[in-house]
Every structure is written in structure tokens, then in C-alpha cells.
Design a protein around this motif. Structure first.
Motif, PDB file in Angstrom:
ATOM      1  N   SER A  93      -2.757   7.986   2.260  1.00  0.00           N
ATOM      2  CA  SER A  93      -3.289   7.865   0.900  1.00  0.00           C
ATOM      3  C   SER A  93      -4.360   8.919   0.638  1.00  0.00           C
ATOM      4  CB  SER A  93      -3.868   6.462   0.689  1.00  0.00           C
ATOM      5  OG  SER A  93      -2.891   5.470   0.920  1.00  0.00           O
ATOM      6  N   THR A 126       1.996   6.819  -6.826  1.00  0.00           N
ATOM      7  CA  THR A 126       1.051   7.897  -7.136  1.00  0.00           C
ATOM      8  C   THR A 126       1.697   9.261  -6.952  1.00  0.00           C
ATOM      9  OG1 THR A 126      -0.780   6.471  -6.406  1.00  0.00           O
ATOM     10  CG2 THR A 126      -1.213   8.836  -6.578  1.00  0.00           C
ATOM     11  N   ARG A 166       2.235   1.854  -3.423  1.00  0.00           N
ATOM     12  CA  ARG A 166       1.216   2.427  -4.295  1.00  0.00           C
ATOM     13  C   ARG A 166       1.098   3.937  -4.058  1.00  0.00           C
ATOM     14  NH1 ARG A 166      -2.644  -0.800  -3.228  1.00  0.00           N
ATOM     15  NH2 ARG A 166      -3.792   0.440  -1.691  1.00  0.00           N
ATOM     16  N   VAL A 167       1.156   4.342  -2.796  1.00  0.00           N
ATOM     17  CA  VAL A 167       1.131   5.775  -2.491  1.00  0.00           C
ATOM     18  C   VAL A 167       2.354   6.467  -3.084  1.00  0.00           C
ATOM     19  CG1 VAL A 167       1.169   7.476  -0.631  1.00  0.00           C
ATOM     20  CG2 VAL A 167      -0.227   5.429  -0.402  1.00  0.00           C
ATOM     21  N   ARG A 219       0.833  -1.211   0.000  1.00  0.00           N
ATOM     22  CA  ARG A 219       0.000   0.000   0.000  1.00  0.00           C
ATOM     23  C   ARG A 219       0.864   1.256   0.000  1.00  0.00           C
ATOM     24  NH1 ARG A 219      -3.517  -0.837   5.137  1.00  0.00           N
ATOM     25  NH2 ARG A 219      -4.401   1.167   4.486  1.00  0.00           N
ATOM     26  N   ILE A 278      -1.804   4.411   7.045  1.00  0.00           N
ATOM     27  CA  ILE A 278      -1.536   4.361   5.607  1.00  0.00           C
ATOM     28  C   ILE A 278      -2.738   4.865   4.818  1.00  0.00           C
ATOM     29  CG2 ILE A 278      -0.961   2.831   3.678  1.00  0.00           C
ATOM     30  CD1 ILE A 278       0.526   1.057   5.596  1.00  0.00           C
ATOM     31  N   THR A 279      -3.930   4.518   5.283  1.00  0.00           N
ATOM     32  CA  THR A 279      -5.136   5.032   4.625  1.00  0.00           C
ATOM     33  C   THR A 279      -5.217   6.548   4.735  1.00  0.00           C
ATOM     34  OG1 THR A 279      -6.294   2.970   5.156  1.00  0.00           O
ATOM     35  CG2 THR A 279      -7.635   4.859   4.543  1.00  0.00           C
ATOM     36  N   ARG A 308      -4.377   8.931  -8.695  1.00  0.00           N
ATOM     37  CA  ARG A 308      -4.941   8.833  -7.357  1.00  0.00           C
ATOM     38  C   ARG A 308      -4.582   7.484  -6.753  1.00  0.00           C
ATOM     39  NH1 ARG A 308      -5.367  13.230  -8.716  1.00  0.00           N
ATOM     40  NH2 ARG A 308      -7.115  14.707  -8.529  1.00  0.00           N
ATOM     41  N   THR A 309      -4.544   7.426  -5.439  1.00  0.00           N
ATOM     42  CA  THR A 309      -4.234   6.169  -4.752  1.00  0.00           C
ATOM     43  C   THR A 309      -5.436   5.251  -4.667  1.00  0.00           C
ATOM     44  OG1 THR A 309      -4.766   7.085  -2.571  1.00  0.00           O
ATOM     45  CG2 THR A 309      -2.498   7.359  -3.365  1.00  0.00           C
ATOM     46  N   ALA A 364      -7.717   5.494  -2.297  1.00  0.00           N
ATOM     47  CA  ALA A 364      -8.110   5.295  -0.899  1.00  0.00           C
ATOM     48  C   ALA A 364      -9.430   5.957  -0.571  1.00  0.00           C
ATOM     49  CB  ALA A 364      -7.024   5.839   0.031  1.00  0.00           C
ATOM     50  N   ASP A 382      -4.331  12.034  -2.116  1.00  0.00           N
ATOM     51  CA  ASP A 382      -5.416  12.286  -3.068  1.00  0.00           C
ATOM     52  C   ASP A 382      -5.978  13.700  -2.901  1.00  0.00           C
ATOM     53  OD1 ASP A 382      -5.110   9.771  -4.043  1.00  0.00           O
ATOM     54  OD2 ASP A 382      -6.812   8.900  -2.966  1.00  0.00           O
TER      55      ASP A 382
END
Length: 417
Positions: free
Chosen positions: A197, A170, A166-167, A163, A193-194, A182-183, A185, A201
Motif C-alpha cells: 500500500s 486505488t 482497497r489497494v 486491504r 500488505i502495508t 491513495r490507499t 496506508a 502511494d
């Protein structure tokens, strides 16, 4: 497997260190507890054997059966010196003797009524072997548990690491200009982590809105200026000839160029430009582009290169690079810049011998309305920005550097194969 310095392996290493620390501490506690219990049991058995061995001499029959169990030692020279000292001071003493590594013994001694000493010793080898076997088992099973826990922790850490990657991807896409990245999320709440993310965004949304507002503002200003500018151009053409008239016309031409550049940048920002790709004789197209600028430049063509590109956009790129070189590449002591244009197989290199590109341009690329340092001269700084945008439209790469010999600016255009 992943990079060994990644967060995944750092988490696995942290888990391994924690497990090793726990195993070491528990091992020390168990080893110490087992050792103390063995010493207490050994001392108790030694005293029991001593009492049983001395029972007949005390007139007791309780230890008759124990006389053969342990041999009584009466000579102090056969006893450990420390045991002799303690027994004479305290009356009774015990001592664990490990002077012989593979044959440890537990001694128990007593000072008799006549002042002499009596002692017995028991073989502690079975206890020693039991303790060593326990230590080996603790280390063996600790290592076995570690061999299972570390891979499991690395595997468990892969999900948050994935994750985070991925961030990071992005963020890199956003930094490279893809503001639509965009991630995924959303705006939901969750772990850290959320939250990261969602913050990325939100940042991308804000940047995209601001950039779109800037692009719309630039396009609106350029379009609004175009109508009065056309009237100004017409009016300047009707003025009587003279020095003041020529000065006005020159400023009008500069203003017209600026407005046209702003319109072109607004189209590039909006991705409204489409390339008309076709094979063209690269050397001829570049030479014609240089000639149309009306500026002096030495053009060198290697062979007869042919490239698939948009000749109109290529002309725009070359013209902007040559104009920029003449405007900002004047050598000290000279009235005009010496510009060299070299055409190779799918490459066009424009070089001057002036002070070179500023470090900020080499690090971050050309910026609008910014020319860098004073030595590079004045201007609105849109020429290189437009050249870079047109290069992206035709799928080419445009890089900027300074020559190693004299520090002059070098712009290299590489067309796709």
C-alpha cells in the motif's frame, strides 16, 4: 461470499487441505498403533489360553481353570495353513485370521514333543468393533473440526483480502487518471500488505509530481511561444505577396495552431475548463461545425435531435474529428478522404474510409505527439487528445474503432442523456 477463485477462498482451501492431511496422517498413525496393540494383546491372550489348556497334559495344575476357556484344536486341517507352517518351523506361532470378515480370530499354536500340533483360537470381534468405532469417531470429529476451521479461516482471510482489494481499487483509479487516489496506508511499516500500500502511494505521488511538472512545462512553453508567435504572424502579414510568402504564412498558421492546441491541453490537464450546458439542436450545431472547418463531409441527421451540451466544446470536438478524418483517412488512389458524419439521438459518428486507427490507439487511446502508423499520415497528434478531453468536460464519451467492412476509422461521440 466473494468470488470463489479469490485469495480468500484459496487460503481457506489451503487450510482445509492442510487439516485433511494432518487428520489423515494422525488417523493412520492412531489406526496403526491401535491395530498393533490389539494384535499384541490378542496374541498374548491366545498364548495364555494355549498354555492354560495344555497345562494338565504337562502335569501342571495352573491351567486347570482355563481348560474350558478355549477349545484346543489338535487336527492341523482345522487350523489356518500359515499357522501350521509357522508352528512346525518355529515351535510356537500366532496368527490373526480375518478370513471371516465379521468373526476374526486370533490363533496360537505349539509343536508338542511328539511332533503333533495343538492350537487355540480366541474371538477378536470385540477388538475389531472397538477399532472400527475408533476410526469412525476420528473421521467424524475430523470432519466436524474441518467444518469449523474452514469458515473461520475464510473469515480470518477476509481482513487482508479487504486491504488488498482497497489497494487494487486505488491502483485502478490511478490507472484511470485519478492521481489523487491513495490507499491511506501512509509511510508506517508493518506487514507485506502495508508495504504494498505504501509503495502504491509513493508511486502515485511520483506520477502526480511528474505529471504536474509536465503540465507546467507544457503551459509555460505554450505561453512563452505565444508572444513571439503573435509578432511572427504580424510580420508574415506584412510580407509582399508571392510563393515564398504563402509558404511562410502556411508554416506560421501551423505553428499557431500547435501553440493554441498546447494551451488548450494545458487547461484541460489543469481541470480549468467548465462546461456551459444548455439544450441545442444537435443536427444544426454539427452541420455548422463541419461547415466551419472548410472540409467536405457528408452530414446525415436522423430526425430532429436535441441534446443538452456545450455548443462551443461540441464544435471543437466535431471539428477535430472531421479534420483528423481528412488528414489521416485518405483512401489509396484518392486525393482526399471521404468523410461521413452521422447524427442520431445524442450520438455523433465521424467515419472515413482510410487505413483505420492503429491498434495502439484502439488499445490505449490517443497519445500526444503520436499519430500511430505511417499510413495515418503526419501531424502532432493533439487533435484526438483535445477531442477526448473536451468530451470529458461535457460529460460525453468518445470511443474509437475501425469499421468491419473496409477498416475505416470510426469515432463515436455519445452525449449524456
Amino acid at each position: 461470499m466473494g468470488y470463489w477463485r479469490s485469495l480468500r477462498w484459496k487460503i481457506a482451501l489451503l487450510v482445509a487441505v492442510a487439516c485433511c492431511s494432518i487428520a489423515f496422517i494422525v488417523g493412520l498413525l492412531v489406526h496403526g498403533s491401535t491395530y498393533d496393540r490389539s494384535m499384541n494383546d490378542g496374541a498374548a491372550r491366545a498364548y495364555t489360553a494355549l498354555d492354560g489348556a495344555l497345562a494338565p497334559s504337562r502335569g501342571s495344575a495352573d491351567g486347570a481353570d482355563s481348560v474350558d476357556v478355549a477349545r484346543v484344536v489338535y487336527n492341523p486341517e482345522e487350523m489356518p495353513a500359515e499357522l501350521v507352517r509357522k508352528a512346525r518351523e518355529d515351535g510356537r506361532a500366532d496368527l490373526y485370521d480375518e478370513s471371516r470378515q465379521y468373526s476374526p480370530r486370533m490363533w496360537a499354536a505349539e509343536r508338542r514333543d511328539d511332533g503333533s500340533l495343538a492350537a487355540v483360537s480366541l474371538d477378536m470381534t470385540p477388538d475389531q468393533l472397538s477399532r472400527r468405532a475408533l476410526d469412525r469417531h476420528m473421521w467424524k470429529y475430523s470432519l466436524a473440526a474441518l467444518a469449523v476451521i474452514v469458515p473461520l479461516s475464510a473469515f480470518a482471510a477476509e481482513l487482508p483480502n479487504r486491504r488488498l482489494r482497497r489497494v487494487a481499487r486505488t491502483a485502478r483509479r490511478i490507472a484511470s487518471g485519478d492521481l489523487a487516489a491513495r490507499t491511506g496506508a501512509g509511510r508506517r511499516t508493518g506487514d507485506e500488505i502495508t508495504e504494498i500500500s505504501a509503495s502504491v502511494d509513493t508511486m502515485a505521488d511520483s506520477l502526480q509530481d511528474r505529471l504536474l511538472n509536465e503540465q507546467r512545462f507544457t503551459a509555460d512553453v505554450a505561453h512563452e511561444l505565444r508572444t513571439p508567435l503573435m509578432g511572427l504572424v504580424t510580420s508574415a502579414g506584412l510580407l509582399p505577396e508571392g510563393e515564398a510568402t504563402e509558404l511562410v504564412r502556411d508554416r506560421v498558421r501551423v505553428l499557431r495552431t500547435l501553440v493554441e492546441d498546447l494551451l488548450e491541453i494545458s487547461r484541460l490537464d489543469a481541470d480549468a475548463e467548465q462546461a456551459d450546458i444548455r439544450p441545442v439542436p444537435l443536427g444544426e450545431v454539427v452541420a455548422e461545425s463541419v461547415a466551419r472547418t472548410g472540409l467536405v463531409a457528408r452530414v446525415t441527421v436522423s430526425g430532429k435531435p436535441v441534446a443538452a451540451t456545450d455548443p462551443r466544446r461540441l464544435d471543437r470536438i466535431v471539428a477535430n474529428l472531421v479534420t483528423n478524418a481528412h488528414r489521416h483517412g485518405v483512401e489509396p488512389g484518392r486525393e482526399r478522404a471521404t468523410v461521413e458524419v452521422t447524427v442520431g439521438e445524442r450520438t455523433v459518428v465521424v467515419r472515413d474510409h482510410g487505413p483505420g486507427f492503429p491498434e495502439s490507439l484502439l488499445a490505449d487511446g490517443p497519445r500526444r505527439f503520436r499519430t500511430g502508423v505511417a499510413e495515418r499520415g503526419r501531424g502532432h497528434g493533439l487533435g484526438l487528445t483535445i477531442a477526448l478531453g473536451q468530451a470529458q468536460v461535457i460529460g460525453a464519451t468518445l470511443t474509437f474503432a475501425n469499421a468491419a467492412d473496409d477498416g475505416g476509422a470510426v469515432a463515436t461521440l455519445r452525449l449524456p442523456g
